[in-house]
Design a protein around this motif. Sequence first.
Motif, PDB file in Angstrom:
ATOM      1  N   GLY A  80     -14.722 -15.064   8.204  1.00 18.92           N
ATOM      2  CA  GLY A  80     -13.365 -15.045   8.739  1.00 18.92           C
ATOM      3  C   GLY A  80     -12.816 -13.634   8.906  1.00 18.92           C
ATOM      4  O   GLY A  80     -11.779 -13.449   9.552  1.00 18.92           O
ATOM      5  N   TYR A  81     -13.504 -12.646   8.343  1.00 15.30           N
ATOM      6  CA  TYR A  81     -13.059 -11.247   8.411  1.00 15.30           C
ATOM      7  C   TYR A  81     -13.140 -10.746   9.856  1.00 15.30           C
ATOM      8  O   TYR A  81     -14.096 -11.032  10.578  1.00 15.30           O
ATOM      9  CB  TYR A  81     -13.944 -10.399   7.512  1.00 15.30           C
ATOM     10  CG  TYR A  81     -13.429  -9.019   7.203  1.00 15.30           C
ATOM     11  CD1 TYR A  81     -12.534  -8.801   6.168  1.00 15.30           C
ATOM     12  CD2 TYR A  81     -13.851  -7.926   7.959  1.00 15.30           C
ATOM     13  CE1 TYR A  81     -12.064  -7.531   5.870  1.00 15.30           C
ATOM     14  CE2 TYR A  81     -13.388  -6.648   7.678  1.00 15.30           C
ATOM     15  CZ  TYR A  81     -12.493  -6.454   6.641  1.00 15.30           C
ATOM     16  OH  TYR A  81     -12.035  -5.195   6.347  1.00 15.30           O
ATOM     17  N   LEU A  82     -12.135  -9.992  10.296  1.00 12.71           N
ATOM     18  CA  LEU A  82     -12.104  -9.455  11.654  1.00 12.71           C
ATOM     19  C   LEU A  82     -12.645  -8.030  11.683  1.00 12.71           C
ATOM     20  O   LEU A  82     -12.284  -7.191  10.841  1.00 12.71           O
ATOM     21  CB  LEU A  82     -10.677  -9.474  12.203  1.00 12.71           C
ATOM     22  CG  LEU A  82     -10.060 -10.851  12.431  1.00 12.71           C
ATOM     23  CD1 LEU A  82      -8.602 -10.718  12.867  1.00 12.71           C
ATOM     24  CD2 LEU A  82     -10.852 -11.626  13.487  1.00 12.71           C
ATOM     25  N   LEU A  83     -13.489  -7.769  12.635  1.00 14.35           N
ATOM     26  CA  LEU A  83     -14.076  -6.449  12.837  1.00 14.35           C
ATOM     27  C   LEU A  83     -13.775  -5.964  14.250  1.00 14.35           C
ATOM     28  O   LEU A  83     -13.730  -6.760  15.193  1.00 14.35           O
ATOM     29  CB  LEU A  83     -15.594  -6.489  12.635  1.00 14.35           C
ATOM     30  CG  LEU A  83     -16.107  -6.880  11.254  1.00 14.35           C
ATOM     31  CD1 LEU A  83     -17.608  -7.120  11.302  1.00 14.35           C
ATOM     32  CD2 LEU A  83     -15.771  -5.799  10.224  1.00 14.35           C
ATOM     33  N   LYS A  84     -13.597  -4.662  14.393  1.00 15.40           N
ATOM     34  CA  LYS A  84     -13.391  -4.050  15.707  1.00 15.40           C
ATOM     35  C   LYS A  84     -14.662  -3.316  16.116  1.00 15.40           C
ATOM     36  O   LYS A  84     -15.186  -2.492  15.360  1.00 15.40           O
ATOM     37  CB  LYS A  84     -12.209  -3.071  15.670  1.00 15.40           C
ATOM     38  CG  LYS A  84     -10.870  -3.712  15.356  1.00 15.40           C
ATOM     39  CD  LYS A  84      -9.794  -2.646  15.171  1.00 15.40           C
ATOM     40  CE  LYS A  84      -8.475  -3.266  14.738  1.00 15.40           C
ATOM     41  NZ  LYS A  84      -7.451  -2.236  14.400  1.00 15.40           N
ATOM     42  N   LEU A  85     -15.133  -3.622  17.308  1.00 10.81           N
ATOM     43  CA  LEU A  85     -16.347  -3.005  17.830  1.00 10.81           C
ATOM     44  C   LEU A  85     -15.999  -2.002  18.923  1.00 10.81           C
ATOM     45  O   LEU A  85     -15.223  -2.305  19.834  1.00 10.81           O
ATOM     46  CB  LEU A  85     -17.288  -4.061  18.397  1.00 10.81           C
ATOM     47  CG  LEU A  85     -17.696  -5.225  17.481  1.00 10.81           C
ATOM     48  CD1 LEU A  85     -18.627  -6.174  18.235  1.00 10.81           C
ATOM     49  CD2 LEU A  85     -18.348  -4.711  16.215  1.00 10.81           C
ATOM     50  N   LEU A  86     -16.595  -0.826  18.847  1.00  7.70           N
ATOM     51  CA  LEU A  86     -16.494   0.148  19.928  1.00  7.70           C
ATOM     52  C   LEU A  86     -17.710  -0.040  20.827  1.00  7.70           C
ATOM     53  O   LEU A  86     -18.843   0.148  20.393  1.00  7.70           O
ATOM     54  CB  LEU A  86     -16.481   1.583  19.374  1.00  7.70           C
ATOM     55  CG  LEU A  86     -15.380   1.922  18.363  1.00  7.70           C
ATOM     56  CD1 LEU A  86     -15.459   3.403  17.989  1.00  7.70           C
ATOM     57  CD2 LEU A  86     -14.005   1.589  18.922  1.00  7.70           C
ATOM     58  N   PRO A  87     -17.511  -0.428  22.090  1.00  6.83           N
ATOM     59  CA  PRO A  87     -18.647  -0.720  22.968  1.00  6.83           C
ATOM     60  C   PRO A  87     -19.373   0.543  23.413  1.00  6.83           C
ATOM     61  O   PRO A  87     -18.797   1.642  23.401  1.00  6.83           O
ATOM     62  CB  PRO A  87     -17.992  -1.417  24.162  1.00  6.83           C
ATOM     63  CG  PRO A  87     -16.604  -0.866  24.195  1.00  6.83           C
ATOM     64  CD  PRO A  87     -16.217  -0.645  22.753  1.00  6.83           C
ATOM     65  N   TYR A  88     -20.607   0.362  23.807  1.00  9.72           N
ATOM     66  CA  TYR A  88     -21.378   1.495  24.334  1.00  9.72           C
ATOM     67  C   TYR A  88     -20.840   1.913  25.697  1.00  9.72           C
ATOM     68  O   TYR A  88     -20.657   3.096  25.967  1.00  9.72           O
ATOM     69  CB  TYR A  88     -22.854   1.121  24.448  1.00  9.72           C
ATOM     70  CG  TYR A  88     -23.684   2.224  25.080  1.00  9.72           C
ATOM     71  CD1 TYR A  88     -24.055   3.342  24.332  1.00  9.72           C
ATOM     72  CD2 TYR A  88     -24.089   2.160  26.413  1.00  9.72           C
ATOM     73  CE1 TYR A  88     -24.801   4.368  24.899  1.00  9.72           C
ATOM     74  CE2 TYR A  88     -24.828   3.181  26.984  1.00  9.72           C
ATOM     75  CZ  TYR A  88     -25.188   4.277  26.233  1.00  9.72           C
ATOM     76  OH  TYR A  88     -25.911   5.296  26.796  1.00  9.72           O
ATOM     77  N   HIS A  89     -20.583   0.957  26.564  1.00  4.81           N
ATOM     78  CA  HIS A  89     -20.117   1.253  27.934  1.00  4.81           C
ATOM     79  C   HIS A  89     -18.889   0.398  28.222  1.00  4.81           C
ATOM     80  O   HIS A  89     -19.003  -0.804  28.444  1.00  4.81           O
ATOM     81  CB  HIS A  89     -21.229   0.967  28.940  1.00  4.81           C
ATOM     82  CG  HIS A  89     -20.899   1.367  30.331  1.00  4.81           C
ATOM     83  ND1 HIS A  89     -21.701   1.048  31.409  1.00  4.81           N
ATOM     84  CD2 HIS A  89     -19.853   2.069  30.842  1.00  4.81           C
ATOM     85  CE1 HIS A  89     -21.147   1.526  32.513  1.00  4.81           C
ATOM     86  NE2 HIS A  89     -20.032   2.152  32.193  1.00  4.81           N
ATOM     87  N   CYS A  90     -17.726   1.016  28.223  1.00  2.00           N
ATOM     88  CA  CYS A  90     -16.483   0.258  28.354  1.00  2.00           C
ATOM     89  C   CYS A  90     -16.363  -0.432  29.710  1.00  2.00           C
ATOM     90  O   CYS A  90     -15.731  -1.483  29.814  1.00  2.00           O
ATOM     91  CB  CYS A  90     -15.285   1.169  28.110  1.00  2.00           C
ATOM     92  SG  CYS A  90     -15.069   2.505  29.295  1.00  2.00           S
ATOM     93  N   CYS A  91     -16.949   0.137  30.758  1.00  2.00           N
ATOM     94  CA  CYS A  91     -16.846  -0.490  32.085  1.00  2.00           C
ATOM     95  C   CYS A  91     -17.520  -1.857  32.083  1.00  2.00           C
ATOM     96  O   CYS A  91     -16.980  -2.838  32.601  1.00  2.00           O
ATOM     97  CB  CYS A  91     -17.471   0.407  33.160  1.00  2.00           C
ATOM     98  SG  CYS A  91     -16.720   2.029  33.282  1.00  2.00           S
ATOM     99  N   ALA A  92     -18.717  -1.909  31.498  1.00  2.00           N
ATOM    100  CA  ALA A  92     -19.452  -3.176  31.438  1.00  2.00           C
ATOM    101  C   ALA A  92     -18.720  -4.176  30.550  1.00  2.00           C
ATOM    102  O   ALA A  92     -18.626  -5.367  30.880  1.00  2.00           O
ATOM    103  CB  ALA A  92     -20.863  -2.939  30.910  1.00  2.00           C
ATOM    104  N   THR A  93     -18.189  -3.705  29.435  1.00  2.00           N
ATOM    105  CA  THR A  93     -17.484  -4.600  28.520  1.00  2.00           C
ATOM    106  C   THR A  93     -16.172  -5.091  29.117  1.00  2.00           C
ATOM    107  O   THR A  93     -15.864  -6.288  29.085  1.00  2.00           O
ATOM    108  CB  THR A  93     -17.218  -3.889  27.176  1.00  2.00           C
ATOM    109  OG1 THR A  93     -18.471  -3.492  26.605  1.00  2.00           O
ATOM    110  CG2 THR A  93     -16.484  -4.803  26.215  1.00  2.00           C
ATOM    111  N   ALA A  94     -15.384  -4.181  29.669  1.00  2.00           N
ATOM    112  CA  ALA A  94     -14.083  -4.563  30.231  1.00  2.00           C
ATOM    113  C   ALA A  94     -14.228  -5.554  31.375  1.00  2.00           C
ATOM    114  O   ALA A  94     -13.367  -6.418  31.575  1.00  2.00           O
ATOM    115  CB  ALA A  94     -13.338  -3.318  30.702  1.00  2.00           C
ATOM    116  N   SER A  95     -15.318  -5.453  32.128  1.00  2.00           N
ATOM    117  CA  SER A  95     -15.478  -6.301  33.308  1.00  2.00           C
ATOM    118  C   SER A  95     -15.673  -7.771  32.974  1.00  2.00           C
ATOM    119  O   SER A  95     -15.447  -8.640  33.822  1.00  2.00           O
ATOM    120  CB  SER A  95     -16.667  -5.815  34.155  1.00  2.00           C
ATOM    121  OG  SER A  95     -17.896  -6.066  33.493  1.00  2.00           O
ATOM    122  N   VAL A  96     -16.076  -8.076  31.736  1.00  2.00           N
ATOM    123  CA  VAL A  96     -16.350  -9.478  31.391  1.00  2.00           C
ATOM    124  C   VAL A  96     -15.157 -10.161  30.724  1.00  2.00           C
ATOM    125  O   VAL A  96     -15.234 -11.343  30.388  1.00  2.00           O
ATOM    126  CB  VAL A  96     -17.584  -9.594  30.470  1.00  2.00           C
ATOM    127  CG1 VAL A  96     -18.820  -9.053  31.160  1.00  2.00           C
ATOM    128  CG2 VAL A  96     -17.364  -8.873  29.141  1.00  2.00           C
TER     129      VAL A  96
END
Length: 281
Positions: A243-259
Amino acid sequence: RVHGELMKKVENFHIIVTNMVIIREIAKFNLPSHLKWSVYIKVDCGYHRSGIEWNDPELVTIATTLHRDMNNGVFRGLYAHEGNSYNPKAAGIGGEVALETANRLRAVVDRLKTNGIPVECISAGSTPSVSQSDDQTMRLVNELHPGAYFFYDMQQYHLGSCSLDDIAGKVLTRVIGHSTQQNNMVIDCGWTALSLDSHGQMFTGYAYVVDQPNLKLFYMTQDVGLLTTVDGSKIDFSAIPIGYLLKLLPYHCCATASVHQFYYIYEDDVVVDKWIPSKGW
Protein backbone atom coordinates in the motif's frame (compact mmCIF):
# COMPACT_ATOMS: atom_id res chain seq x y z
CA ARG A 1 -4.12 17.44 -47.67
CA VAL A 2 -5.21 16.83 -44.08
CA HIS A 3 -2.85 19.60 -42.96
CA GLY A 4 -4.36 21.92 -45.53
CA GLU A 5 -7.83 21.37 -44.15
CA LEU A 6 -6.56 21.93 -40.61
CA MET A 7 -4.81 25.13 -41.65
CA LYS A 8 -8.15 26.64 -42.68
CA LYS A 9 -9.22 26.39 -39.04
CA VAL A 10 -6.21 28.05 -37.38
CA GLU A 11 -4.48 31.40 -37.60
CA ASN A 12 -0.96 30.06 -38.28
CA PHE A 13 0.15 26.65 -39.48
CA HIS A 14 3.92 26.13 -39.63
CA ILE A 15 5.47 23.45 -41.83
CA ILE A 16 9.05 22.31 -42.39
CA VAL A 17 10.51 21.50 -45.79
CA THR A 18 13.78 19.84 -46.75
CA ASN A 19 13.63 19.56 -50.54
CA MET A 20 11.99 20.80 -53.73
CA VAL A 21 9.74 17.74 -54.02
CA ILE A 22 7.86 18.75 -50.87
CA ILE A 23 7.70 22.38 -51.97
CA ARG A 24 6.15 21.49 -55.34
CA GLU A 25 3.49 19.38 -53.60
CA ILE A 26 2.67 22.17 -51.17
CA ALA A 27 2.36 24.66 -54.02
CA LYS A 28 -0.40 22.53 -55.56
CA PHE A 29 -2.71 22.93 -52.57
CA ASN A 30 -5.31 25.64 -52.98
CA LEU A 31 -5.84 27.79 -49.91
CA PRO A 32 -8.28 30.64 -49.29
CA SER A 33 -6.75 33.89 -50.51
CA HIS A 34 -6.20 35.18 -46.97
CA LEU A 35 -4.19 32.13 -45.87
CA LYS A 36 -0.60 31.13 -46.59
CA TRP A 37 1.63 28.34 -45.39
CA SER A 38 4.25 29.44 -42.84
CA VAL A 39 7.32 27.63 -44.12
CA TYR A 40 10.63 26.79 -42.44
CA ILE A 41 13.63 25.04 -43.96
CA LYS A 42 15.02 22.25 -41.81
CA VAL A 43 18.79 22.57 -41.68
CA ASP A 44 21.20 19.77 -40.78
CA CYS A 45 23.92 21.37 -38.65
CA GLY A 46 25.61 18.14 -37.59
CA TYR A 47 22.95 15.70 -36.39
CA HIS A 48 22.61 14.03 -39.82
CA ARG A 49 19.13 12.64 -39.20
CA SER A 50 17.19 14.84 -41.59
CA GLY A 51 17.29 18.26 -43.19
CA ILE A 52 19.46 19.86 -45.83
CA GLU A 53 23.14 20.30 -44.96
CA TRP A 54 23.89 23.80 -43.71
CA ASN A 55 26.60 24.32 -46.35
CA ASP A 56 24.70 22.76 -49.27
CA PRO A 57 24.26 25.26 -52.15
CA GLU A 58 20.78 23.79 -52.74
CA LEU A 59 19.66 25.47 -49.52
CA VAL A 60 19.84 28.88 -51.20
CA THR A 61 17.86 27.54 -54.15
CA ILE A 62 15.12 26.25 -51.86
CA ALA A 63 14.96 29.49 -49.90
CA THR A 64 14.83 31.52 -53.12
CA THR A 65 11.90 29.47 -54.38
CA LEU A 66 10.03 29.89 -51.11
CA HIS A 67 10.70 33.62 -50.93
CA ARG A 68 10.02 34.60 -54.54
CA ASP A 69 7.95 31.94 -56.26
CA MET A 70 5.61 30.34 -53.71
CA ASN A 71 2.24 32.06 -54.01
CA ASN A 72 0.54 30.14 -51.20
CA GLY A 73 3.38 30.28 -48.67
CA VAL A 74 5.66 32.62 -46.76
CA PHE A 75 9.27 31.77 -45.95
CA ARG A 76 9.69 32.29 -42.20
CA GLY A 77 13.11 30.95 -41.36
CA LEU A 78 15.41 28.09 -40.44
CA TYR A 79 14.88 25.17 -38.07
CA ALA A 80 17.61 22.89 -36.70
CA HIS A 81 17.31 20.11 -34.14
CA GLU A 82 20.42 19.51 -32.07
CA GLY A 83 19.93 15.80 -31.57
CA ASN A 84 23.70 15.30 -31.70
CA SER A 85 23.80 16.74 -28.17
CA TYR A 86 22.42 13.35 -27.01
CA ASN A 87 25.72 11.54 -26.69
CA PRO A 88 25.87 9.23 -23.65
CA LYS A 89 29.62 8.76 -24.19
CA ALA A 90 30.24 12.50 -24.02
CA ALA A 91 27.77 13.88 -21.50
CA GLY A 92 27.83 17.64 -21.13
CA ILE A 93 28.53 18.52 -24.77
CA GLY A 94 25.20 20.33 -25.18
CA GLY A 95 26.76 23.78 -24.98
CA GLU A 96 29.37 22.90 -27.57
CA VAL A 97 26.75 21.55 -29.96
CA ALA A 98 24.53 24.59 -29.41
CA LEU A 99 27.34 27.01 -30.27
CA GLU A 100 28.32 25.09 -33.39
CA THR A 101 24.69 24.91 -34.54
CA ALA A 102 24.06 28.60 -33.89
CA ASN A 103 27.17 29.64 -35.78
CA ARG A 104 26.23 27.44 -38.75
CA LEU A 105 22.70 28.80 -38.82
CA ARG A 106 24.10 32.32 -38.72
CA ALA A 107 26.33 31.45 -41.68
CA VAL A 108 23.24 30.30 -43.59
CA VAL A 109 21.42 33.53 -42.68
CA ASP A 110 24.33 35.57 -44.04
CA ARG A 111 24.28 33.61 -47.32
CA LEU A 112 20.55 34.10 -47.71
CA LYS A 113 20.72 37.82 -46.94
CA THR A 114 23.45 38.17 -49.55
CA ASN A 115 20.92 36.76 -52.03
CA GLY A 116 18.24 39.18 -50.90
CA ILE A 117 16.30 36.67 -48.77
CA PRO A 118 15.28 37.86 -45.29
CA VAL A 119 15.20 35.36 -42.42
CA GLU A 120 12.64 36.14 -39.73
CA CYS A 121 13.18 33.18 -37.40
CA ILE A 122 16.32 31.25 -36.47
CA SER A 123 15.10 28.24 -34.51
CA ALA A 124 17.27 25.64 -32.81
CA GLY A 125 17.34 23.49 -29.75
CA SER A 126 17.30 20.27 -27.81
CA THR A 127 17.07 19.83 -24.07
CA PRO A 128 20.82 19.20 -23.54
CA SER A 129 21.84 22.12 -25.73
CA VAL A 130 19.47 24.58 -24.08
CA SER A 131 20.26 23.36 -20.57
CA GLN A 132 24.03 23.48 -21.05
CA SER A 133 24.40 26.71 -23.07
CA ASP A 134 25.32 30.16 -21.89
CA ASP A 135 23.25 33.27 -22.61
CA GLN A 136 25.64 34.47 -25.31
CA THR A 137 25.14 31.30 -27.34
CA MET A 138 21.37 31.34 -26.98
CA ARG A 139 21.20 34.94 -28.15
CA LEU A 140 22.58 33.84 -31.53
CA VAL A 141 19.13 32.38 -32.30
CA ASN A 142 15.69 33.87 -31.67
CA GLU A 143 13.68 30.72 -30.98
CA LEU A 144 14.42 27.69 -28.80
CA HIS A 145 12.49 24.42 -29.00
CA PRO A 146 13.60 21.93 -26.33
CA GLY A 147 11.20 19.12 -25.48
CA ALA A 148 12.11 17.16 -22.35
CA TYR A 149 13.20 20.47 -20.81
CA PHE A 150 9.61 20.92 -19.63
CA PHE A 151 9.73 17.96 -17.23
CA TYR A 152 13.33 16.70 -17.36
CA ASP A 153 14.04 13.00 -16.74
CA MET A 154 16.77 10.51 -15.87
CA GLN A 155 18.19 10.59 -19.39
CA GLN A 156 18.76 14.34 -19.03
CA TYR A 157 20.25 13.77 -15.59
CA HIS A 158 22.80 11.33 -17.02
CA LEU A 159 23.56 13.76 -19.88
CA GLY A 160 24.35 16.51 -17.39
CA SER A 161 21.32 18.68 -18.20
CA CYS A 162 19.74 18.69 -14.75
CA SER A 163 19.89 17.47 -11.18
CA LEU A 164 17.58 14.87 -9.67
CA ASP A 165 15.71 17.66 -7.90
CA ASP A 166 15.04 19.36 -11.26
CA ILE A 167 12.99 16.41 -12.54
CA ALA A 168 9.35 17.46 -12.30
CA GLY A 169 7.60 14.60 -14.11
CA LYS A 170 7.03 11.62 -11.81
CA VAL A 171 4.92 8.47 -11.88
CA LEU A 172 3.15 7.63 -8.64
CA THR A 173 2.92 3.90 -8.00
CA ARG A 174 1.78 1.67 -5.15
CA VAL A 175 3.43 -1.38 -3.60
CA ILE A 176 0.96 -4.24 -4.09
CA GLY A 177 2.99 -7.27 -3.09
CA HIS A 178 6.03 -8.58 -1.21
CA SER A 179 8.13 -11.60 -2.10
CA THR A 180 10.48 -12.11 0.82
CA GLN A 181 12.02 -15.27 -0.62
CA GLN A 182 12.87 -13.53 -3.92
CA ASN A 183 13.71 -10.23 -2.18
CA ASN A 184 11.27 -8.45 -4.52
CA MET A 185 8.39 -6.02 -4.24
CA VAL A 186 5.57 -5.78 -6.77
CA ILE A 187 4.30 -2.35 -7.84
CA ASP A 188 1.25 -1.47 -9.93
CA CYS A 189 3.36 0.23 -12.61
CA GLY A 190 4.29 -1.66 -15.77
CA TRP A 191 5.69 -0.51 -19.08
CA THR A 192 2.31 0.88 -20.19
CA ALA A 193 2.65 3.53 -17.45
CA LEU A 194 6.38 4.16 -17.76
CA SER A 195 7.81 2.79 -21.07
CA LEU A 196 10.75 0.46 -21.66
CA ASP A 197 12.86 3.27 -23.08
CA SER A 198 15.95 2.79 -20.92
CA HIS A 199 16.00 -0.98 -21.58
CA GLY A 200 16.64 -1.28 -17.84
CA GLN A 201 20.28 -0.24 -18.29
CA MET A 202 20.39 2.43 -15.57
CA PHE A 203 21.95 1.43 -12.27
CA THR A 204 18.43 1.69 -10.83
CA GLY A 205 16.86 -0.18 -13.75
CA TYR A 206 13.94 1.35 -15.64
CA ALA A 207 13.44 4.31 -13.29
CA TYR A 208 14.79 6.05 -10.21
CA VAL A 209 12.76 5.72 -7.00
CA VAL A 210 12.57 9.05 -5.17
CA ASP A 211 14.04 8.90 -1.64
CA GLN A 212 14.90 5.21 -2.19
CA PRO A 213 18.26 5.27 -4.03
CA ASN A 214 18.98 1.62 -3.23
CA LEU A 215 15.83 0.33 -4.95
CA LYS A 216 16.01 -0.96 -8.51
CA LEU A 217 13.10 -1.44 -10.91
CA PHE A 218 14.65 -4.40 -12.67
CA TYR A 219 11.66 -5.98 -14.42
CA MET A 220 8.32 -4.90 -15.88
CA THR A 221 5.40 -6.53 -17.59
CA GLN A 222 2.52 -4.67 -19.16
CA ASP A 223 0.92 -3.72 -15.87
CA VAL A 224 3.29 -4.49 -12.97
CA GLY A 225 6.92 -4.00 -12.07
CA LEU A 226 9.38 -5.70 -9.73
CA LEU A 227 11.69 -3.89 -7.35
CA THR A 228 14.77 -5.21 -5.57
CA THR A 229 17.88 -3.55 -4.15
CA VAL A 230 20.74 -2.09 -6.16
CA ASP A 231 23.44 -3.61 -3.95
CA GLY A 232 21.75 -6.96 -3.37
CA SER A 233 20.99 -6.32 0.29
CA LYS A 234 17.76 -7.47 1.90
CA ILE A 235 14.73 -5.19 1.49
CA ASP A 236 13.34 -3.80 4.71
CA PHE A 237 9.75 -4.77 3.96
CA SER A 238 8.50 -3.24 7.20
CA ALA A 239 9.67 0.19 6.02
CA ILE A 240 7.90 -0.16 2.66
CA PRO A 241 4.64 -1.99 3.45
CA ILE A 242 1.98 -3.08 0.97
CA GLY A 243 0.00 0.00 0.00
CA TYR A 244 3.05 2.29 0.29
CA LEU A 245 3.28 4.96 -2.43
CA LEU A 246 6.50 5.47 -4.36
CA LYS A 247 7.46 8.17 -6.85
CA LEU A 248 9.35 7.08 -9.95
CA LEU A 249 11.53 9.35 -12.06
CA PRO A 250 11.22 8.06 -15.65
CA TYR A 251 14.13 7.58 -17.99
CA HIS A 252 12.44 9.45 -20.87
CA CYS A 253 9.65 11.83 -19.89
CA CYS A 254 8.35 12.19 -23.46
CA ALA A 255 7.63 8.47 -23.73
CA THR A 256 6.12 8.36 -20.25
CA ALA A 257 4.00 11.50 -20.59
CA SER A 258 2.57 10.32 -23.90
CA VAL A 259 0.84 7.31 -22.34
CA HIS A 260 -1.05 9.27 -19.67
CA GLN A 261 -4.35 11.04 -20.28
CA PHE A 262 -3.76 13.77 -17.71
CA TYR A 263 -1.15 15.05 -15.25
CA TYR A 264 -1.75 15.92 -11.61
CA ILE A 265 0.06 19.05 -10.46
CA TYR A 266 0.98 18.99 -6.79
CA GLU A 267 2.67 21.09 -4.14
CA ASP A 268 3.79 19.59 -0.82
CA ASP A 269 2.08 16.31 -1.81
CA VAL A 270 -1.26 18.08 -2.27
CA VAL A 271 -2.87 18.04 -5.73
CA VAL A 272 -3.56 21.64 -6.81
CA ASP A 273 -4.39 21.21 -10.50
CA LYS A 274 -4.97 18.75 -13.31
CA TRP A 275 -3.55 19.27 -16.80
CA ILE A 276 -4.90 17.58 -19.90
CA PRO A 277 -2.30 17.33 -22.67
CA SER A 278 -2.99 17.76 -26.36
CA LYS A 279 -2.93 14.31 -27.99
CA GLY A 280 -2.43 13.08 -31.53
CA TRP A 281 -0.05 13.58 -34.44
